[in-house]
Design a protein around this motif. Structure first.
Motif, PDB file in Angstrom:
ATOM      1  N   UNK A   1       5.668   2.920 -17.495  1.00 27.93           N
ATOM      2  CA  UNK A   1       4.917   2.299 -16.760  1.00 27.93           C
ATOM      3  C   UNK A   1       5.716   1.288 -16.084  1.00 27.93           C
ATOM      4  N   UNK A   2       5.415   0.767 -14.833  1.00 25.17           N
ATOM      5  CA  UNK A   2       6.379  -0.208 -13.987  1.00 25.17           C
ATOM      6  C   UNK A   2       5.136  -1.186 -13.289  1.00 25.17           C
ATOM      7  N   UNK A   3       5.785  -2.264 -12.744  1.00 26.60           N
ATOM      8  CA  UNK A   3       5.239  -3.374 -12.320  1.00 26.60           C
ATOM      9  C   UNK A   3       4.018  -3.106 -11.298  1.00 26.60           C
ATOM     10  N   UNK A   4       4.188  -1.995 -10.515  1.00 24.93           N
ATOM     11  CA  UNK A   4       2.845  -1.953  -9.667  1.00 24.93           C
ATOM     12  C   UNK A   4       1.686  -1.938 -10.355  1.00 24.93           C
ATOM     13  N   UNK A   5       1.630  -1.403 -11.539  1.00 19.35           N
ATOM     14  CA  UNK A   5       0.246  -1.203 -12.167  1.00 19.35           C
ATOM     15  C   UNK A   5      -0.118  -2.385 -12.728  1.00 19.35           C
ATOM     16  N   UNK A   6       0.612  -3.172 -13.039  1.00 20.74           N
ATOM     17  CA  UNK A   6       0.415  -4.700 -13.853  1.00 20.74           C
ATOM     18  C   UNK A   6      -0.350  -5.798 -13.110  1.00 20.74           C
TER      19      UNK A   6
ATOM     20  N   UNK B   1      -9.407  -1.563  -9.298  1.00 16.52           N
ATOM     21  CA  UNK B   1     -10.269  -0.435  -9.241  1.00 16.52           C
ATOM     22  C   UNK B   1      -9.575   0.912  -9.700  1.00 16.52           C
ATOM     23  N   UNK B   2      -8.401   1.068  -9.070  1.00 13.17           N
ATOM     24  CA  UNK B   2      -7.666   2.155  -9.197  1.00 13.17           C
ATOM     25  C   UNK B   2      -7.087   2.438 -10.809  1.00 13.17           C
ATOM     26  N   UNK B   3      -6.737   1.586 -11.407  1.00 14.88           N
ATOM     27  CA  UNK B   3      -6.233   1.671 -12.989  1.00 14.88           C
ATOM     28  C   UNK B   3      -7.420   2.106 -13.847  1.00 14.88           C
ATOM     29  N   UNK B   4      -8.542   1.741 -13.731  1.00 16.63           N
ATOM     30  CA  UNK B   4      -9.550   2.154 -14.679  1.00 16.63           C
ATOM     31  C   UNK B   4      -9.888   3.505 -14.891  1.00 16.63           C
TER      32      UNK B   4
ATOM     33  N   UNK C   1       7.276  12.814 -21.149  1.00 20.20           N
ATOM     34  CA  UNK C   1       7.453  12.209 -19.788  1.00 20.20           C
ATOM     35  C   UNK C   1       6.338  11.926 -19.177  1.00 20.20           C
ATOM     36  N   UNK C   2       5.334  11.125 -19.674  1.00 21.81           N
ATOM     37  CA  UNK C   2       3.936  10.747 -19.134  1.00 21.81           C
ATOM     38  C   UNK C   2       4.282   9.660 -18.060  1.00 21.81           C
ATOM     39  N   UNK C   3       3.343   9.763 -17.048  1.00 23.29           N
ATOM     40  CA  UNK C   3       3.293   8.826 -15.900  1.00 23.29           C
ATOM     41  C   UNK C   3       1.992   8.547 -15.730  1.00 23.29           C
ATOM     42  N   UNK C   4       1.393   7.390 -15.098  1.00 20.63           N
ATOM     43  CA  UNK C   4       0.039   6.978 -15.086  1.00 20.63           C
ATOM     44  C   UNK C   4      -0.495   7.281 -13.504  1.00 20.63           C
ATOM     45  N   UNK C   5      -1.173   8.333 -13.551  1.00 18.84           N
ATOM     46  CA  UNK C   5      -1.781   8.681 -12.063  1.00 18.84           C
ATOM     47  C   UNK C   5      -3.166   8.009 -11.822  1.00 18.84           C
TER      48      UNK C   5
ATOM     49  N   UNK D   1      -5.608  -4.189 -19.051  1.00 18.06           N
ATOM     50  CA  UNK D   1      -4.228  -3.268 -19.270  1.00 18.06           C
ATOM     51  C   UNK D   1      -4.948  -1.979 -19.704  1.00 18.06           C
ATOM     52  N   UNK D   2      -5.681  -1.163 -18.919  1.00 13.68           N
ATOM     53  CA  UNK D   2      -6.210   0.073 -19.395  1.00 13.68           C
ATOM     54  C   UNK D   2      -5.236   1.138 -19.625  1.00 13.68           C
ATOM     55  N   UNK D   3      -3.998   1.076 -18.946  1.00 12.17           N
ATOM     56  CA  UNK D   3      -2.986   1.924 -19.553  1.00 12.17           C
ATOM     57  C   UNK D   3      -2.332   2.027 -20.538  1.00 12.17           C
ATOM     58  N   UNK D   4      -2.565   0.788 -21.372  1.00 13.89           N
ATOM     59  CA  UNK D   4      -2.118   0.883 -22.851  1.00 13.89           C
ATOM     60  C   UNK D   4      -3.056   1.512 -23.749  1.00 13.89           C
ATOM     61  N   UNK D   5      -4.219   1.825 -23.267  1.00 11.45           N
ATOM     62  CA  UNK D   5      -5.098   2.203 -24.349  1.00 11.45           C
ATOM     63  C   UNK D   5      -4.668   3.763 -24.860  1.00 11.45           C
ATOM     64  N   UNK D   6      -4.235   4.681 -24.092  1.00 15.66           N
ATOM     65  CA  UNK D   6      -3.552   5.834 -24.659  1.00 15.66           C
ATOM     66  C   UNK D   6      -2.459   5.844 -25.596  1.00 15.66           C
TER      67      UNK D   6
END
Length: 680
Positions: free
Chosen positions: A307-312, A281-284, A230-234, A53-58
């Motif tokens: 963050x939503x289900x597509x990244x999980x 690969x994409x979420x790293x 309003x941050x979204x994960x790119x 879950x790299x998106x939780x690090x920030x």
């Protein structure tokens, strides 16, 4: 022996030790070192993995004192792992930066359950934390809702937003507001304001607000997200490496109904397909993914993430596509969150608030549609396979509404009437009456209503399968009538005012100490989520195509007042004592809403029988049962008049028996038989 020392150096060593700043509070590093999940807590046991879950690090960095913001909010899909962040923030703070910590849930019951099933297992399984707290259950500093460090340097208090007392008498430097969208007003006002005020005294305080969204406008976590950065994960495209946000509309427009397993996104830059096997690969972050803020200037005070289900990694894109296709095809609802399958999809899968219809469609539109596309009043349409009466109790009358239910969440409003003491019968219209539920004549008329027969389009005679009567007012009088009839036919219902409640739940009563107590009507009295039922009703009113899930069809001839009552209420913002807004349902002065109430009471009766969750197999069983009922021989005019005027009053034995051959009961027996066959 002579010991040589330098007094001046000794002084400087002590001063250096006293003035040395504490080590950096790094929640991510702490989690990697200390957190090990067991199979009891997660389906992915083992040490905390940033790669998973790299998106939780920030988000964890934003919670650190190194980040100047005071508020961090996270709007998320359900079961995406957000609570892991909250637990790391909680336990890491107690270990690295001791102090008082507040963890708030929607209710005290939720707080106690979290403490027992989430917090304590993590405490026991984390050696660095287990050593800080007493394991003695008799220790006053180790209760379910309050746990203090052995050295007295900090404590964690779990509280419910419904209890003002739990949000007072504590000044925590840090806190978590969990399931924020489900918080309701308490006796002292807005619990979010109360909780926020407990941390305002600290310049470096941190408040972590986390929740799956609910209904907008009025959704607290959505409001917080909009007030922050309003941050979204790119993530980078695996083909051209250009950054982009994964948006639901991008996937939705490329779903093949015949092959949901091929669900994918399309790169907005190069047009190439992005498949699920690209996700890891994409979420790293090392490949370029990052959080992008829409309003970076707000970061000093409030950082907000979604963050939503597509990244999980915890859910497959195929399941997301299948859920959407099931919704579009009108499949049965599978979750009891009171808002229907459509809202559930937006909340749990997309992490978005569901935009509510706060005002109904114009009543004239409903009336004109009924007159143009409706059916004969009192005749059951072929699609209506189950019949449920909603009954509303007033001081001078009892009104009833017969509603039919079918596949695809279909509803048909078939007949309506009023029972008064003088007539003792079912009178159409809305004249003034003087019949109270306690009057023998009214009760006798209700008895006759239970055995009254309506004709369906095939000429078969059918009685209502269930009756749900309003038990909110005149409860004792209603109960004295209800208890004379079997549970399979009659129940009491009342509307609740908690938006986050389940569709229907057993009414609970409490003693002076707040402990549950059993009442005589406990097993027959149910509370339904009135707010969500009204939202659903208004959404379904707008559907004018019979094929759409939730379509409502009306009989002809109900009159203007009927439709005015069905659309009478509005959902409006109301200012609280603290100056904040909450959304409530309001009936304008001079208007009535009995028809709306009876539509919802009938739906509550349908929910109690599990009707919205029936499978096609169960609907087939009912349809087959009805097809084997022979239509009566055609009689003359005198026969029809006699049938309408001499409906027999049921005997007590028949009323209390469970052998009435209603379609719903037959379906229940059929389900039991199929289950027995499978078990064998």
């Amino acid at each position: 022996m002579t010991v040589l020392y330098n007094p001046e150096r000794l002084v400087f060593d002590v001063l250096a030790e006293a003035t040395e700043p504490p080590p950096a509070v790094d929640y991510l590093a702490w989690a990697k070192k200390n957190i090990v999940f067991s199979e009891r807590i997660t389906d992915h046991p083992g040490p905390y993995s940033e790669e998973l879950v790299p998106f939780f690090s920030e988000i964890l960095r934003a919670l650190s004192p190194e980040d100047p913001c005071n508020i961090v909010s996270l709007a998320k899909s359900a079961q995406i792992g957000g609570t892991i962040c909250a637990n790391i923030f909680t336990l890491g703070s107690l270990d690295m930066a001791p102090g008082d910590f507040l963890y708030v849930h929607p209710t005290e019951e939720n707080a106690a359950r979290w403490s027992k099933t989430k917090l304590m297992p993590l405490v026991r399984e984390t050696p660095s934390i287990a050593a800080l707290f007493s394991q003695n259950s008799r220790d006053a500093s180790n209760s379910v809702l309050y746990k203090e460090r052995i050295d007295g340097r900090g404590a964690i208090q779990a509280a419910g937003a419904n209890s003002p007392a739990g949000l007072s008498m504590i000044s925590p430097r840090k806190q978590v507001q969990d399931d924020l969208a489900k918080w309701q007003m308490n006796e002292a006002g807005d619990p979010e304001v109360q909780a926020d005020s407990r941390t305002k005294a600290f310049f470096t305080g941190k408040i972590f607000k986390i929740s799956t969204p609910m209904v907008a406008p009025g959704c607290k976590i959505t409001q917080n997200y909009q007030e922050g950065t309003q941050e979204s994960y790119h993530v980078p495209c695996p083909h051209c490496h250009e950054l982009q946000e994964l948006k639901w509309e991008n996937m939705r427009d490329h779903i093949d109904p015949e092959h949901p397993e091929k669900a994918h996104f399309v790169c907005v830059h190069c047009g190439c397909e992005i498949h699920e096997y690209h996700r890891a690969w994409m979420v790293k972050p090392e490949n370029g993914s990052k959080w992008v803020a829409k309003y970076p200037d707000r970061a000093r005070r409030h950082r907000s993430f979604r963050i939503w289900m597509a990244y999980s990694p915890f859910e497959r894109w195929e399941n997301l596509a299948r859920e959407w296709l099931t919704l579009q095809q009108g499949g049965p609802e599978r979750r009891e969150n009171g808002s229907g399958a459509e809202q559930t999809f937006f909340n749990d899968w997309l992490g978005l608030a569901y935009e509510a219809d706060n005002r109904a469609i114009e009543w004239e539109t409903l009336r004109d549609r009924a007159e143009e596309k409706g059916f004969k009043r009192g005749v059951i349409p072929a699609e209506a396979l189950a019949l449920v009466i909603g009954a509303d109790v007033q001081g001078d009358r009892v009104e009833w509404l017969l509603v039919g239910y079918g596949r695809n969440r279909y509803r048909a409003v078939i007949d309506h009437g009023v029972i008064d003491a003088r007539a003792g019968s079912h009178q159409p219209g809305f004249k003034e009456h003087s019949g109270h539920i306690s009057e023998p004549e009214v009760r006798a008329a209700l008895d006759r209503l239970l055995v009254r027969e309506w004709i369906d389009e095939s000429g078969r005679k059918r009685t209502a399968d269930r009756l749900a009567i309003d038990g909110n007012a005149y409860t004792e009088d209603v109960w004295s009538w209800v208890k004379r009839h079997p549970k399979s036919r009659v129940l009491m219902v009342r509307g609740g005012n908690v938006e986050a409640a389940p569709p229907i739940a057993q009414v609970k009563e409490y003693d002076k100490r707040g402990k549950p107590k059993k009442s005589k009507w406990t097993s027959r009295f149910f509370s339904f989520n009135a707010s969500q039922f009204k939202l659903r009703l208004y959404r379904d009113f707008r559907k004018d195509e019979p094929e759409r899930p939730g379509y409502i069809r009306f009989a002809r001839g109900f009159g203007d007042d009927f439709y005015q009552q069905a659309t009478a209420e509005n959902r409006v913002a109301e200012k609280t004592r603290t100056g904040h807004s909450r959304y409530v349902w309001v009936l304008p002065p001079g208007k009535r809403n009995e028809i709306m109430d009876m539509l919802n009471q009938s739906l509550a009766g349908a929910y109690r029988f599990g009707l919205p969750y029936w499978t096609d197999e169960e609907w087939d069983a009912i349809e087959d049962r009805l097809s084997r009922i022979e239509a009566p021989a055609q009689g003359d005019l005198e026969d029809h008049i006699a049938a309408q005027t001499t409906a027999p009053v049921p005997k007590r034995a028949a009323l209390e028996g469970e052998a009435d051959q209603s379609p719903l009961l037959a379906a229940a027996l059929a389900r039991a038989a199929r289950a027995a066959q499978r078990n064998r």
